[in-house]
Design an enzyme around this catalytic site. Sequence first.
Site, mmCIF file in Angstrom:
data_model
loop_
_atom_site.group_PDB
_atom_site.id
_atom_site.type_symbol
_atom_site.label_atom_id
_atom_site.label_comp_id
_atom_site.label_asym_id
_atom_site.label_seq_id
_atom_site.Cartn_x
_atom_site.Cartn_y
_atom_site.Cartn_z
ATOM 1 N N TYR A 108 -1.713 -0.585 10.506
ATOM 2 C CA TYR A 108 -1.954 -0.905 9.307
ATOM 3 C C TYR A 108 -0.521 -0.489 8.645
ATOM 4 C CZ TYR A 108 -3.690 -0.907 4.466
ATOM 5 O OH TYR A 108 -3.833 -1.131 3.014
ATOM 6 N N SER B 202 0.894 -1.195 -0.071
ATOM 7 C CA SER B 202 -0.057 -0.014 0.241
ATOM 8 C C SER B 202 0.829 1.144 0.129
ATOM 9 C CB SER B 202 -0.823 -0.138 1.213
ATOM 10 O OG SER B 202 -1.526 1.207 1.332
#
Length: 248
Positions: free
Chosen positions: A154, A141
């Site tokens: 995350y 990501s």
Amino acid sequence: MYMSGKVIVITGASSGIGEATAKLLAKKGHKLVLGARREERLKALVRDIEKDGGIAVYQVTDVAKHDSVEALAKRALDTYGKIDVWLNNAGLMPHSTFDKRKVAEWDQMVDINIKGVLYGIAAALPTMREQKSGHFINISSIAGHQTHPGGGVYSGTKYAVRAISEALRQEEAAAKSNVRVTIISPGAIATELTHTITDEDLKPGIEQLYEEVAISPERVAETILFAMDTPADTAMNEILLRPTSQQV
């Protein structure tokens, strides 16, 4: 011109990037092995692919469980006899500040976003080594390149995906196994990821960002196809993609 006939395993295949990638690759003549927890979604996806003339099978898979991921690899080998590409796509994106102490969400992200990738590597690498060919495509990501308040855990899991992938790349290059490794780091993509956010202080802002700038998962699928079909002597090691209007 695209190569055809590869056996491709996709985790997190029941929606979002996984679903879009499965449909695109099936149209290009590849054979799909689809893994996810939602069986009805997997069944529907296989039907859609077959209706369009593609080839796909599925295996209900929980990537947080080693045995489940091994069963997914076995499904591929029992059905097609090889694994050419393993797409570690399954992931969750709960966001919360540390003071909220959402420990269960932290555990879930570590189990799915990190262990799921490791279990995928463990399941497919022996076959790829034996074949002297293969390709891991791991979804990280933009959050694996920079972090922000509320995204610490995350981001930590997505930084981990990049570290794991780079170490694997170096090991396979040294082993001359012809196993390639690609990291795909998307920005805001219109998937179900924002549905996993339970912190009500952060959720509205993130949802607004996605509503304003998110691009379709088909854009990531096209990027995966590009990386996958690069000639075998060349590896696309890392690709970042964002919506054009995404600032961070």
